[in-house]
Design an enzyme around this catalytic site. Structure first.
Site, PDB file in Angstrom:
ATOM      1  N   TYR A   1     -12.162  -3.862  -3.541  1.00 45.03           N
ATOM      2  CA  TYR A   1     -12.754  -3.867  -2.197  1.00 45.03           C
ATOM      3  C   TYR A   1     -14.288  -3.918  -2.237  1.00 45.03           C
ATOM      4  O   TYR A   1     -14.937  -3.522  -1.261  1.00 45.03           O
ATOM      5  CB  TYR A   1     -12.302  -2.631  -1.422  1.00 45.03           C
TER       6      TYR A   1
ATOM      7  N   LYS B   1       0.833  -1.206   0.000  1.00 45.24           N
ATOM      8  CA  LYS B   1       0.000   0.000   0.000  1.00 45.24           C
ATOM      9  C   LYS B   1       0.875   1.266   0.000  1.00 45.24           C
ATOM     10  O   LYS B   1       2.092   1.189   0.233  1.00 45.24           O
ATOM     11  CB  LYS B   1      -0.935  -0.043   1.210  1.00 45.24           C
TER      12      LYS B   1
ATOM     13  N   ASN C   1      -1.934  -0.683   7.178  1.00 43.85           N
ATOM     14  CA  ASN C   1      -1.399  -1.999   7.553  1.00 43.85           C
ATOM     15  C   ASN C   1      -0.471  -2.576   6.489  1.00 43.85           C
ATOM     16  O   ASN C   1      -0.241  -3.777   6.419  1.00 43.85           O
ATOM     17  CB  ASN C   1      -2.533  -2.967   7.918  1.00 43.85           C
TER      18      ASN C   1
ATOM     19  N   GLU D   1      -8.772 -11.440  -7.860  1.00 42.85           N
ATOM     20  CA  GLU D   1      -7.918 -10.261  -7.693  1.00 42.85           C
ATOM     21  C   GLU D   1      -6.792 -10.224  -8.728  1.00 42.85           C
ATOM     22  O   GLU D   1      -6.432  -9.155  -9.222  1.00 42.85           O
ATOM     23  CB  GLU D   1      -7.363 -10.231  -6.264  1.00 42.85           C
TER      24      GLU D   1
ATOM     25  N   THR E   1      -4.864  -8.571  10.201  1.00 44.88           N
ATOM     26  CA  THR E   1      -5.233  -7.324   9.512  1.00 44.88           C
ATOM     27  C   THR E   1      -4.944  -6.107  10.383  1.00 44.88           C
ATOM     28  O   THR E   1      -4.417  -5.099   9.918  1.00 44.88           O
ATOM     29  CB  THR E   1      -6.733  -7.354   9.136  1.00 44.88           C
TER      30      THR E   1
ATOM     31  N   HIS F   1      -1.905  -5.730   1.334  1.00 45.15           N
ATOM     32  CA  HIS F   1      -3.113  -6.542   1.171  1.00 45.15           C
ATOM     33  C   HIS F   1      -2.651  -7.867   0.588  1.00 45.15           C
ATOM     34  O   HIS F   1      -1.750  -7.892  -0.246  1.00 45.15           O
ATOM     35  CB  HIS F   1      -4.104  -5.892   0.204  1.00 45.15           C
TER      36      HIS F   1
ATOM     37  N   ARG G   1      -0.509 -14.973   3.712  1.00 44.76           N
ATOM     38  CA  ARG G   1      -1.388 -14.401   4.753  1.00 44.76           C
ATOM     39  C   ARG G   1      -0.727 -14.500   6.123  1.00 44.76           C
ATOM     40  O   ARG G   1      -0.760 -13.561   6.927  1.00 44.76           O
ATOM     41  CB  ARG G   1      -2.734 -15.133   4.769  1.00 44.76           C
TER      42      ARG G   1
HETATM   43  P1  CMP Z   1      -7.057  -5.259   3.629  1.00 43.68           P
HETATM   44  O1  CMP Z   1      -6.543  -6.636   3.903  1.00 43.68           O
HETATM   45  O2  CMP Z   1      -6.472  -4.551   2.462  1.00 43.68           O
HETATM   46  O3  CMP Z   1      -8.653  -5.330   3.458  1.00 43.68           O
HETATM   47  C1  CMP Z   1      -9.497  -4.215   3.752  1.00 43.68           C
HETATM   48  C2  CMP Z   1      -8.738  -3.063   4.301  1.00 43.68           C
HETATM   49  O4  CMP Z   1      -9.487  -2.026   4.874  1.00 43.68           O
HETATM   50  C3  CMP Z   1      -7.867  -3.577   5.423  1.00 43.68           C
HETATM   51  O5  CMP Z   1      -6.812  -4.366   4.908  1.00 43.68           O
HETATM   52  C4  CMP Z   1      -7.482  -2.294   6.149  1.00 43.68           C
HETATM   53  O6  CMP Z   1      -6.326  -1.720   5.600  1.00 43.68           O
HETATM   54  C5  CMP Z   1      -8.650  -1.366   5.839  1.00 43.68           C
HETATM   55  N1  CMP Z   1      -9.411  -1.048   7.043  1.00 43.68           N
HETATM   56  C6  CMP Z   1      -9.534   0.167   7.589  1.00 43.68           C
HETATM   57  N2  CMP Z   1     -10.308   0.122   8.686  1.00 43.68           N
HETATM   58  C7  CMP Z   1     -10.690  -1.171   8.851  1.00 43.68           C
HETATM   59  C8  CMP Z   1     -11.493  -1.863   9.801  1.00 43.68           C
HETATM   60  N3  CMP Z   1     -12.072  -1.236  10.825  1.00 43.68           N
HETATM   61  N4  CMP Z   1     -11.655  -3.196   9.653  1.00 43.68           N
HETATM   62  C9  CMP Z   1     -11.075  -3.852   8.601  1.00 43.68           C
HETATM   63  N5  CMP Z   1     -10.310  -3.241   7.666  1.00 43.68           N
HETATM   64  C10 CMP Z   1     -10.109  -1.910   7.791  1.00 43.68           C
END
Ligand code: CMP
Length: 136
Positions: free
Chosen positions: A49, A9, A112, A126, A91, A115, A85
């Site tokens: 998403y 990211k 984070n 994807e 996450t 992805h 993963r």
């Molecule tokens: P990702 O694995 O890319 O999938 C959805 C993304 O939304 C997640 O990682 C986070 O970076 C982002 N995100 C932001 N806020 C939240 C939340 N409260 N719960 C889950 N994902 C979140």
């Protein structure tokens, strides 16, 4: 043999973590078979998403993913989906085990760092989205 998608990211690119994250993937004997640095089109991120469209963080995560360059990577290997993963960690970085990318390098769920595809079906969808041209 499985193939999965990893996105680094904007925060990871800005913090010069492309090498560190890719190093960990390669050190695990997983193979990088597709790799590009791109400004992600908003429509691609929204489709990526789509399952989160009704969630409160949807707009924020779309804004974030389109806020700067990202790396899209195709990774191949035995059990690549699960292996990646596990390497990335939970996450929410606050729940991520030390030794994982997020457990070592991230602090907030909004940033984070990566992805990665949740299962082989998600990976197929994807990869089609991010690498419509295919990979080597
Ligand atoms: P990702 O694995 O890319 O999938 C959805 C993304 O939304 C997640 O990682 C986070 O970076 C982002 N995100 C932001 N806020 C939240 C939340 N409260 N719960 C889950 N994902 C979140």
């Amino acid at each position: 043999m499985e193939t999965t998608l990893v996105l680094i990211k904007p925060g990871g690119v800005q913090r010069n973590l492309i090498g560190e994250i890719t190093r960990r993937i390669e050190a695990r004997s997983l193979k990088v078979v597709g790799l590009k640095l791109i400004n992600a089109p908003r429509a691609t991120v929204e489709e990526h998403y789509a399952e989160h469209r009704e969630r409160p963080f949807f707009n924020g995560v779309v804004e974030y993913l389109t806020s700067g360059p990202i790396v899209a990577m195709t990774v191949q290997g035995d059990n690549a989906v699960k292996a990646i993963r596990a390497m990335m960690g939970a996450t929410n970085p606050l729940d991520a085990t030390p030794g994982t990318v997020r457990g070592d390098l991230a602090l907030s769920i909004e940033d984070n760092l990566t992805h990665s595809s949740s299962d082989p079906d998600a990976a197929a969808r994807e990869l089609q989205l991010w690498f419509p041209e295919g990979t080597i």
